[in-house]
Design a protein around this motif. Structure first.
Motif, PDB file in Angstrom:
ATOM      1  N   GLU A   1       0.897  -1.231  -0.001  1.00 43.41           N
ATOM      2  CA  GLU A   1       0.067   0.042  -0.013  1.00 43.41           C
ATOM      3  C   GLU A   1       0.944   1.486  -0.146  1.00 43.41           C
ATOM      4  N   GLN A   2       1.806   1.181   0.661  1.00 42.02           N
ATOM      5  CA  GLN A   2       2.928   2.453   0.811  1.00 42.02           C
ATOM      6  C   GLN A   2       3.500   2.415  -0.669  1.00 42.02           C
ATOM      7  N   CYS A   3       3.722   1.699  -1.111  1.00 42.94           N
ATOM      8  CA  CYS A   3       4.553   1.630  -2.658  1.00 42.94           C
ATOM      9  C   CYS A   3       3.622   1.836  -3.561  1.00 42.94           C
ATOM     10  N   ARG A   4       2.300   1.656  -3.686  1.00 42.83           N
ATOM     11  CA  ARG A   4       1.441   1.996  -4.527  1.00 42.83           C
ATOM     12  C   ARG A   4       1.154   3.520  -4.416  1.00 42.83           C
ATOM     13  N   ALA A   5       1.025   4.078  -3.238  1.00 46.48           N
ATOM     14  CA  ALA A   5       1.058   5.555  -2.876  1.00 46.48           C
ATOM     15  C   ALA A   5       2.087   6.453  -3.375  1.00 46.48           C
ATOM     16  N   ALA A   6       3.175   5.751  -3.347  1.00 44.14           N
ATOM     17  CA  ALA A   6       4.575   6.234  -3.498  1.00 44.14           C
ATOM     18  C   ALA A   6       4.708   6.407  -5.306  1.00 44.14           C
ATOM     19  N   GLN A   7       4.322   5.264  -5.737  1.00 45.41           N
ATOM     20  CA  GLN A   7       4.268   5.153  -7.277  1.00 45.41           C
ATOM     21  C   GLN A   7       3.174   6.113  -8.017  1.00 45.41           C
ATOM     22  N   ARG A   8       2.211   6.253  -7.466  1.00 41.52           N
ATOM     23  CA  ARG A   8       1.270   7.301  -8.238  1.00 41.52           C
ATOM     24  C   ARG A   8       1.828   8.744  -7.897  1.00 41.52           C
ATOM     25  N   GLN A   9       2.615   8.964  -6.970  1.00 45.23           N
ATOM     26  CA  GLN A   9       3.472  10.192  -6.903  1.00 45.23           C
ATOM     27  C   GLN A   9       4.366  10.495  -7.701  1.00 45.23           C
ATOM     28  N   PHE A  10       5.232   9.315  -7.806  1.00 42.08           N
ATOM     29  CA  PHE A  10       6.420   9.194  -8.714  1.00 42.08           C
ATOM     30  C   PHE A  10       5.837   9.228 -10.248  1.00 42.08           C
ATOM     31  N   ALA A  11       4.652   8.849 -10.644  1.00 43.33           N
ATOM     32  CA  ALA A  11       4.434   8.661 -11.990  1.00 43.33           C
ATOM     33  C   ALA A  11       4.281  10.171 -12.520  1.00 43.33           C
ATOM     34  N   SER A  12       4.354  10.956 -11.864  1.00 43.45           N
ATOM     35  CA  SER A  12       4.359  12.356 -12.421  1.00 43.45           C
ATOM     36  C   SER A  12       5.798  12.982 -12.686  1.00 43.45           C
ATOM     37  N   ALA A  13       6.834  12.119 -12.236  1.00 46.24           N
ATOM     38  CA  ALA A  13       8.035  12.743 -12.458  1.00 46.24           C
ATOM     39  C   ALA A  13       8.489  12.662 -13.820  1.00 46.24           C
ATOM     40  N   SER A  14       9.530  13.811 -14.008  1.00 47.40           N
ATOM     41  CA  SER A  14       9.866  14.214 -15.315  1.00 47.40           C
ATOM     42  C   SER A  14      10.932  13.279 -15.816  1.00 47.40           C
ATOM     43  N   ALA A  15      11.191  13.331 -17.202  1.00 46.44           N
ATOM     44  CA  ALA A  15      12.370  12.310 -17.305  1.00 46.44           C
ATOM     45  C   ALA A  15      13.703  12.600 -16.672  1.00 46.44           C
ATOM     46  N   ALA A  16      14.113  13.843 -16.647  1.00 46.64           N
ATOM     47  CA  ALA A  16      15.238  14.363 -15.981  1.00 46.64           C
ATOM     48  C   ALA A  16      15.274  13.749 -14.395  1.00 46.64           C
ATOM     49  N   GLN A  17      14.134  13.824 -13.913  1.00 49.18           N
ATOM     50  CA  GLN A  17      14.039  13.381 -12.415  1.00 49.18           C
ATOM     51  C   GLN A  17      14.273  12.089 -12.116  1.00 49.18           C
ATOM     52  N   VAL A  18      13.627  11.314 -13.188  1.00 43.66           N
ATOM     53  CA  VAL A  18      13.763   9.811 -13.198  1.00 43.66           C
ATOM     54  C   VAL A  18      15.279   9.386 -13.379  1.00 43.66           C
ATOM     55  N   ASP A  19      15.890  10.054 -14.443  1.00 45.76           N
ATOM     56  CA  ASP A  19      17.410   9.835 -14.686  1.00 45.76           C
ATOM     57  C   ASP A  19      18.236   9.972 -13.729  1.00 45.76           C
ATOM     58  N   ALA A  20      17.979  11.049 -12.968  1.00 48.35           N
ATOM     59  CA  ALA A  20      18.807  11.373 -11.850  1.00 48.35           C
ATOM     60  C   ALA A  20      18.506  10.578 -10.757  1.00 48.35           C
ATOM     61  N   ILE A  21      17.576   9.808 -10.408  1.00 52.24           N
ATOM     62  CA  ILE A  21      17.262   8.893  -9.353  1.00 52.24           C
ATOM     63  C   ILE A  21      18.107   7.713  -9.798  1.00 52.24           C
ATOM     64  N   CYS A  22      17.868   7.110 -11.043  1.00 50.79           N
ATOM     65  CA  CYS A  22      18.486   5.942 -11.567  1.00 50.79           C
ATOM     66  C   CYS A  22      19.799   5.984 -11.404  1.00 50.79           C
ATOM     67  N   GLN A  23      20.370   7.249 -11.711  1.00 54.83           N
ATOM     68  CA  GLN A  23      22.138   7.429 -11.932  1.00 54.83           C
ATOM     69  C   GLN A  23      22.342   7.233 -10.414  1.00 54.83           C
ATOM     70  N   ALA A  24      21.977   7.642  -9.415  1.00 54.99           N
ATOM     71  CA  ALA A  24      22.088   7.540  -7.939  1.00 54.99           C
ATOM     72  C   ALA A  24      22.158   6.472  -7.563  1.00 54.99           C
ATOM     73  N   MET A  25      21.068   5.505  -8.025  1.00 55.58           N
ATOM     74  CA  MET A  25      20.894   4.140  -7.521  1.00 55.58           C
ATOM     75  C   MET A  25      22.154   3.459  -8.316  1.00 55.58           C
ATOM     76  N   SER A  26      22.543   3.701  -9.366  1.00 60.17           N
ATOM     77  CA  SER A  26      23.484   2.954 -10.165  1.00 60.17           C
ATOM     78  C   SER A  26      24.760   3.016  -9.426  1.00 60.17           C
ATOM     79  N   GLU A  27      25.130   4.478  -8.943  1.00 63.05           N
ATOM     80  CA  GLU A  27      26.495   4.575  -8.298  1.00 63.05           C
ATOM     81  C   GLU A  27      26.451   4.061  -7.001  1.00 63.05           C
ATOM     82  N   ALA A  28      25.354   4.183  -6.252  1.00 65.92           N
ATOM     83  CA  ALA A  28      25.543   3.691  -5.025  1.00 65.92           C
ATOM     84  C   ALA A  28      25.936   2.050  -5.075  1.00 65.92           C
ATOM     85  N   ALA A  29      24.812   1.334  -5.795  1.00 62.12           N
ATOM     86  CA  ALA A  29      25.087   0.071  -5.938  1.00 62.12           C
ATOM     87  C   ALA A  29      26.644  -0.505  -6.368  1.00 62.12           C
TER      88      ALA A  29
END
Length: 500
Positions: free
Chosen positions: A21-49
């Protein structure tokens, strides 16, 4: 069942519901993210991993007892870096394409919440990979780790989730079950918040995912044959086979399982494989290995999974040098009477010869049908026509040519999409034969403008009538009516004449 165990089951189910339920709420919020925001988040995930790849590899080895920590580090790095680089340029937000000729516009939409099952064989790399492709598609993800790899998987998820949140992702978008029980996993797969399932693991897990009635990407077993032709670079083929089979003790399901050697070069191939670290066992030793690796019903003995050649040799009363990487067992055939012709997720490789390429192909077909339909096959050959002919006939959706199957199949040494979920297509019980990636976790909306104006025939007639006013029969109309009557009379007369 004790009260304590019962309480754990209840707690795990409740946790699964809460996280979903928490994930669904977060995803609905995240669905409006821009392409730049999505890529910045993925870049951070990639570097950390990537930075934590070595520590996670060691954790996975220590917790499961499987494989090689250095090789697990490479897999984590591949999941963090190669996967991200392969999907970075894919458009997953807004307008994806415009076809001006057909007047069609396509728009990317997220699927929603991904329920992801991860295996004990590749626990941390799979968690990193699935988190990246889910978030790149603006999805949320809830991961259910294999119980025997829960701690290392949870740590991998914690690392990428924390990086994502620091980069702007909503809290709860990437989460992992803390008590991965059977009941919690069942709740995860069937919960109303889940829109797609991404299952990587054993047969029972994949069947459970497909039985939920939800869209599911699952993979089947890989019983990979490797044909070595007389035209091949024999020295390189030998090294590739030994290095690939010994990589992380054969824990990637696309690892070679049986070498099918052209009789003309079989002895030469064996010599080069031995130079690379292969150790040939005799018939009696092979029989003991079969008993060690498999239960009487053919099921895999999990205690033998992901073990070194030395550990397996010791278990059957055999001492081998530390330089040995793989135990090789000659096979008398393929099928239930030859246990080592099955998939072996450990440092044991089957070896069989064939008099020519035609018979070699038939043997490869038998191996795939015995437990690897749709997965992967390997060809070592410099004869391009032969490669293409075999590729057309082999029922496998990845054909690795002149390379290591372990790393080639996941997109490290070959040009396939970098992935740790390898589809087996319909013949292997899966919905896709692709290397699963972000494009499988987005929906495409299509917008089409009119190309051709169409009016029903009766509407056209009515429109003409309205335009010209009341219509009276003209000479052409009368002629047409008369011809029609005469034709019918003529036909009737001919029929009457025939009847008399």
């Amino acid at each position: 069942m004790s009260q304590q165990e019962y309480d754990k089951d209840l707690r795990s189910v409740q946790q699964a519901r809460r996280l979903l339920e928490q994930c669904r709420a977060a995803q609905r919020q995240f669905a409006s993210a821009s392409a730049a925001q999505v890529d910045a988040i993925c870049q951070a995930m990639s570097e950390a991993a990537y930075q934590e790849a070595s520590r996670l590899g060691l954790m996975a080895h220590e917790e499961t007892g499987y494989g090689n920590p250095d090789h697990k580090t490479i897999k984590n790095q591949h999941a963090a870096k190669a996967v991200w680089e392969s999907i970075r340029g894919i458009q997953t937000v807004g307008v994806v394409s415009r076809d001006e000729a057909r007047k069609v516009m396509t728009i990317a939409e997220p699927m929603g919440v991904v329920a992801a099952l991860t295996p004990s064989t590749n626990p941390t790399s799979t968690a990193i990979f699935k988190s990246l492709i889910a978030v790149k598609g603006r999805n949320g993800i809830v991961i259910s780790p294999h119980p025997s790899a829960a701690r290392c998987t949870q740590e991998a998820v914690r690392i990428v989730a924390a990086a994502a949140e620091r980069a702007g992702a909503p809290r709860g978008l990437i989460v992992c079950l803390e008590e991965p029980t059977l009941q919690a996993t069942q709740e995860l797969l069937r919960h109303y918040a889940v829109t797609v399932i991404l299952a990587t693991g054993g047969g029972p897990m994949v069947r459970a995912a497909h039985s939920t009635g939800k869209p599911a990407y699952g993979v089947g077993p890989g019983n990979v044959p490797a044909w070595v032709d007389r035209s091949a670079d024999i020295r390189k083929a030998a090294r590739d086979l030994v290095w690939s089979k010994s990589f992380d003790c054969s824990l990637i399901c696309a690892t070679e399982q049986t070498v099918v050697a052209d009789q003309a070069i079989a002895q030469d191939l064996r010599r080069h494989m031995e130079d690379a670290g292969a150790y040939w066992v005799d018939e009696a030793q092979a029989a003991r290995l079969g008993e060690l690796l498999f239960r009487p019903d053919g099921g895999m003995n999990t205690r033998s999974v992901g073990q070194s050649a030395q550990a397996l040799a010791k278990a059957i009363g055999l001492a081998v040098p530390e330089t040995v990487k793989v135990l090789v067992a000659p096979l008398g055939g393929v099928g239930a009477q030859h246990p080592l012709s099955r998939e072996k997720l450990t440092s044991v490789l089957g070896f069989i010869t064939a008099p020519d390429a035609r018979q070699g192909l038939e043997t490869c077909l038998s191996i795939l049908k015995f437990g690897g339909d749709g997965h992967t096959a390997v060809i070592h050959s410099q004869d391009r026509a032969q490669v293409e002919e075999m590729a057309l006939r082999l029922p496998a959706f990845r054909i690795v040519v002149n390379s290591m199957s372990t790393l080639g199949s996941v997109g490290h040494t070959c040009g396939f999409a970098p992935s740790f979920t390898l589809g087996t297509g319909g013949i292997g019980g899966a919905i896709s034969g692709d290397n699963i990636t972000v494009t499988h976790l987005i929906n495409i909306k299509r917008v089409g403008w009119e190309l051709v104006s169409w009016t029903p025939p009766d509407a056209e007639a009515a429109a003409r009538s309205d335009a010209r006013g009341p219509r009276h029969a003209d000479a052409q109309d009368v002629d047409a009516i008369v011809r029609g009557v005469l034709d019918r009379l003529k036909a009737a007369g001919a029929t009457h004449g025939q009847a008399s």
